[in-house]
Design a protein around this motif. Structure first.
Motif, PDB file in Angstrom:
ATOM      1  N   LYS A 102      11.716   7.588  -4.169  1.00  0.00           N
ATOM      2  CA  LYS A 102      11.422   7.009  -2.868  1.00  0.00           C
ATOM      3  C   LYS A 102      11.543   8.099  -1.804  1.00  0.00           C
ATOM      4  N   PRO A 103      10.425   8.662  -1.381  1.00  0.00           N
ATOM      5  CA  PRO A 103      10.458   9.706  -0.354  1.00  0.00           C
ATOM      6  C   PRO A 103      10.864   9.138   1.000  1.00  0.00           C
ATOM      7  N   GLN A 104      11.268  10.025   1.901  1.00  0.00           N
ATOM      8  CA  GLN A 104      11.608   9.591   3.254  1.00  0.00           C
ATOM      9  C   GLN A 104      10.364   9.421   4.122  1.00  0.00           C
ATOM     10  N   VAL A 105       9.337  10.218   3.809  1.00  0.00           N
ATOM     11  CA  VAL A 105       8.110  10.218   4.605  1.00  0.00           C
ATOM     12  C   VAL A 105       6.906  10.171   3.679  1.00  0.00           C
ATOM     13  N   VAL A 106       5.930   9.355   4.033  1.00  0.00           N
ATOM     14  CA  VAL A 106       4.630   9.351   3.352  1.00  0.00           C
ATOM     15  C   VAL A 106       3.565   9.711   4.384  1.00  0.00           C
ATOM     16  N   ILE A 107       2.781  10.732   4.064  1.00  0.00           N
ATOM     17  CA  ILE A 107       1.674  11.160   4.928  1.00  0.00           C
ATOM     18  C   ILE A 107       0.369  10.734   4.278  1.00  0.00           C
ATOM     19  N   SER A 211     -14.076  -0.352   7.700  1.00  0.00           N
ATOM     20  CA  SER A 211     -14.339  -1.598   6.965  1.00  0.00           C
ATOM     21  C   SER A 211     -13.079  -2.457   6.873  1.00  0.00           C
ATOM     22  N   ASP A 212     -13.289  -3.751   6.688  1.00  0.00           N
ATOM     23  CA  ASP A 212     -12.172  -4.683   6.541  1.00  0.00           C
ATOM     24  C   ASP A 212     -11.309  -4.302   5.340  1.00  0.00           C
ATOM     25  N   ARG A 213     -11.963  -3.865   4.261  1.00  0.00           N
ATOM     26  CA  ARG A 213     -11.190  -3.499   3.064  1.00  0.00           C
ATOM     27  C   ARG A 213     -10.304  -2.297   3.354  1.00  0.00           C
ATOM     28  N   ASN A 214     -10.840  -1.307   4.054  1.00  0.00           N
ATOM     29  CA  ASN A 214     -10.032  -0.132   4.372  1.00  0.00           C
ATOM     30  C   ASN A 214      -8.855  -0.506   5.273  1.00  0.00           C
ATOM     31  N   MET A 215      -9.098  -1.354   6.249  1.00  0.00           N
ATOM     32  CA  MET A 215      -8.009  -1.784   7.128  1.00  0.00           C
ATOM     33  C   MET A 215      -6.969  -2.589   6.345  1.00  0.00           C
ATOM     34  N   GLU A 216      -7.436  -3.403   5.403  1.00  0.00           N
ATOM     35  CA  GLU A 216      -6.511  -4.172   4.572  1.00  0.00           C
ATOM     36  C   GLU A 216      -5.574  -3.253   3.799  1.00  0.00           C
ATOM     37  N   TYR A 217      -6.143  -2.186   3.221  1.00  0.00           N
ATOM     38  CA  TYR A 217      -5.305  -1.285   2.426  1.00  0.00           C
ATOM     39  C   TYR A 217      -4.441  -0.377   3.294  1.00  0.00           C
ATOM     40  N   LEU A 218      -4.881  -0.048   4.485  1.00  0.00           N
ATOM     41  CA  LEU A 218      -3.999   0.666   5.400  1.00  0.00           C
ATOM     42  C   LEU A 218      -2.808  -0.219   5.760  1.00  0.00           C
ATOM     43  N   ASP A 219      -3.073  -1.498   5.994  1.00  0.00           N
ATOM     44  CA  ASP A 219      -1.982  -2.456   6.244  1.00  0.00           C
ATOM     45  C   ASP A 219      -1.029  -2.527   5.048  1.00  0.00           C
ATOM     46  N   LYS A 220      -1.595  -2.517   3.847  1.00  0.00           N
ATOM     47  CA  LYS A 220      -0.759  -2.567   2.642  1.00  0.00           C
ATOM     48  C   LYS A 220       0.135  -1.330   2.548  1.00  0.00           C
ATOM     49  N   ILE A 221      -0.419  -0.168   2.861  1.00  0.00           N
ATOM     50  CA  ILE A 221       0.381   1.064   2.840  1.00  0.00           C
ATOM     51  C   ILE A 221       1.497   0.980   3.876  1.00  0.00           C
ATOM     52  N   TYR A 222       1.138   0.522   5.077  1.00  0.00           N
ATOM     53  CA  TYR A 222       2.139   0.383   6.138  1.00  0.00           C
ATOM     54  C   TYR A 222       3.259  -0.568   5.702  1.00  0.00           C
ATOM     55  N   ILE A 230      10.507   3.672   4.387  1.00  0.00           N
ATOM     56  CA  ILE A 230       9.811   4.964   4.396  1.00  0.00           C
ATOM     57  C   ILE A 230       9.052   5.118   5.713  1.00  0.00           C
ATOM     58  N   ASN A 231       9.110   6.294   6.281  1.00  0.00           N
ATOM     59  CA  ASN A 231       8.365   6.593   7.503  1.00  0.00           C
ATOM     60  C   ASN A 231       6.920   6.951   7.153  1.00  0.00           C
ATOM     61  N   LEU A 232       5.968   6.215   7.713  1.00  0.00           N
ATOM     62  CA  LEU A 232       4.550   6.493   7.478  1.00  0.00           C
ATOM     63  C   LEU A 232       4.002   7.385   8.582  1.00  0.00           C
ATOM     64  N   VAL A 233       3.247   8.407   8.171  1.00  0.00           N
ATOM     65  CA  VAL A 233       2.569   9.306   9.107  1.00  0.00           C
ATOM     66  C   VAL A 233       1.089   9.314   8.761  1.00  0.00           C
ATOM     67  N   LEU A 234       0.242   9.144   9.748  1.00  0.00           N
ATOM     68  CA  LEU A 234      -1.204   9.286   9.566  1.00  0.00           C
ATOM     69  C   LEU A 234      -1.615  10.655  10.068  1.00  0.00           C
ATOM     70  N   ILE A 261       3.908   4.200  14.617  1.00  0.00           N
ATOM     71  CA  ILE A 261       3.963   5.289  13.639  1.00  0.00           C
ATOM     72  C   ILE A 261       3.336   6.555  14.214  1.00  0.00           C
ATOM     73  N   LEU A 262       3.639   7.675  13.602  1.00  0.00           N
ATOM     74  CA  LEU A 262       3.168   8.979  14.074  1.00  0.00           C
ATOM     75  C   LEU A 262       1.754   9.241  13.562  1.00  0.00           C
ATOM     76  N   TYR A 263       0.885   9.678  14.468  1.00  0.00           N
ATOM     77  CA  TYR A 263      -0.461  10.109  14.096  1.00  0.00           C
ATOM     78  C   TYR A 263      -0.645  11.549  14.550  1.00  0.00           C
ATOM     79  N   LEU A 264      -0.951  12.414  13.609  1.00  0.00           N
ATOM     80  CA  LEU A 264      -1.163  13.823  13.899  1.00  0.00           C
ATOM     81  C   LEU A 264      -2.642  14.161  13.722  1.00  0.00           C
TER      82      LEU A 264
END
Length: 337
Positions: A102-107, A211-222, A230-234, A261-264
């Motif tokens: 379990k990492p502390q950060v997922v990019i 797309s709706d599917r992409n947004m759905e999976y981004l939500d799932k990752i979040y 875990i801290n999520l970074v985009l 969340i952080l966006y770089l």
């Protein structure tokens, strides 16, 4: 009776063993050609002590150097990247990774948000074949398959590669049991220099909405990151091509703001990072070479330490020996022909 039992067992086992040996021989090894096909599998042999997990396509595995982040900040990181990795594939790779650590950060690199569907079986294979069999691999296959693909050929690769006899090389025999490492903690080093000479004009798109599917999976990752603390970074990697539209950037910015969340966007920071597109790219500005990757990684490590207070492990004996081996491999490759 005993002889009949032994004969029966042999009748069952021998064909299975033969089929397994055939599969080991015929499955592509990706050792010196199309190395991207070997990267996902490599993770399973790594030490599972990573502070940072990085997911995405070539914009992560060719642009970020885990060794640079280790040497300068003591950050232990791994890139589970693959060619044309789609956002749902990133999600299932994250699910898979959480079985081991379990990492502390997922990019997550956000270029995948612009891809609505899988492009081809070839790209699917470079992500999916290397995953160990699990419910996450099966779900990723199901979500990724193109019209002419089928689940069985992923579960039993011999069904897909049984006709590869004419393509076999000495590498197929040499690496039948174990393939050599092609990356350094998921980083695929590029040492060439091909400077940016022209920047293609960006063509307008009919639709800029993810797309709706992409947004759905981004939500799932979040949600998965949040549930596991875990801290999520985009992240958007620096590039001059393909074009990153302002409309895409705004959607990511808005999502990051909404979810805290952080966006770089490192395109905007390229000058501050010190990236020079006459020396730091190997393919005319699409991706960075090793010199550019090291610059980006210095910046990325700084941002992660500043935002999340990651621990510096450089004096930790449980990390030092492992990372010394990784560092040695990295510089051998960097200094080699």
């Amino acid at each position: 009776m005993r002889k009949k039992i032994c004969t029966g067992i042999a009748v069952v086992i021998i064909p299975i063993v033969c089929l397994y040996l055939l599969q080991c021989l015929l499955v592509p090894k990706y050792a010196s050609d199309i190395k991207e096909g070997a990267m996902i599998k490599e993770y399973y042999n790594s030490e599972k002590n990573h502070d940072v997990l990085i997911l995405g396509d070539c914009e992560v595995y060719e642009n970020i150097s885990p060794v640079t982040m280790w040497e300068n900040y003591g950050i232990s990181s791994y890139i589970r990247g693959s060619a044309e990795q789609l956002i749902w594939q990133s999600y299932y790779l994250l699910e898979d990774t959480l079985k081991y650590e379990k990492p502390q950060v997922v990019i997550v690199n956000v270029l995948a948000m612009t891809q609505r569907d899988a492009k081809s079986e070839a790209y699917n294979r470079m992500t999916l074949d290397g995953m160990k069999l699990s419910k996450y691999k099966i779900a990723s296959i199901r979500e990724s398959m193109t019209e002419d693909e089928n689940m069985a050929s992923y579960i039993f690769p011999l069904l897909r590669y049984h006709s590869r006899w004419s393509e076999l090389s000495s590498e197929d025999f040499r690496y039948m049991w174990k393939t050599p490492s092609v990356t350094t903690n998921g980083y695929l080093m590029q040492k060439g220099v091909r400077p940016v000479t022209t920047i293609p004009k960006a063509a307008p798109l009919a639709n800029y909405t993810f797309s709706d599917r992409n947004m759905e999976y981004l939500d799932k990752i979040y949600s998965l990151c949040k549930d596991n603390g875990i801290n999520l970074v985009l992240m958007k990697a620096p590039s001059v091509f393909p074009h990153w539209y302002d409309e895409w950037d705004k959607q990511v910015n808005d999502y990051a703001d909404e979810h805290g969340i952080l966006y770089l966007n490192t395109i905007n920071e390229a000058e501050n990072i010190g990236i020079d597109y006459t020396t730091d790219t190997f393919d005319y500005g699409q991706h960075l070479n090793v010199e550019g990757a090291e610059k980006l990684s210095l910046y990325l490590g700084e941002q992660l330490v500043k935002k999340f207070g990651l621990t510096d492990h450089r004096q930790d004996e449980s990390y030092k020996n492992v990372w010394q081996t990784i560092v040695n491999k990295y510089y051998e490759e960097k200094q080699g022909d």
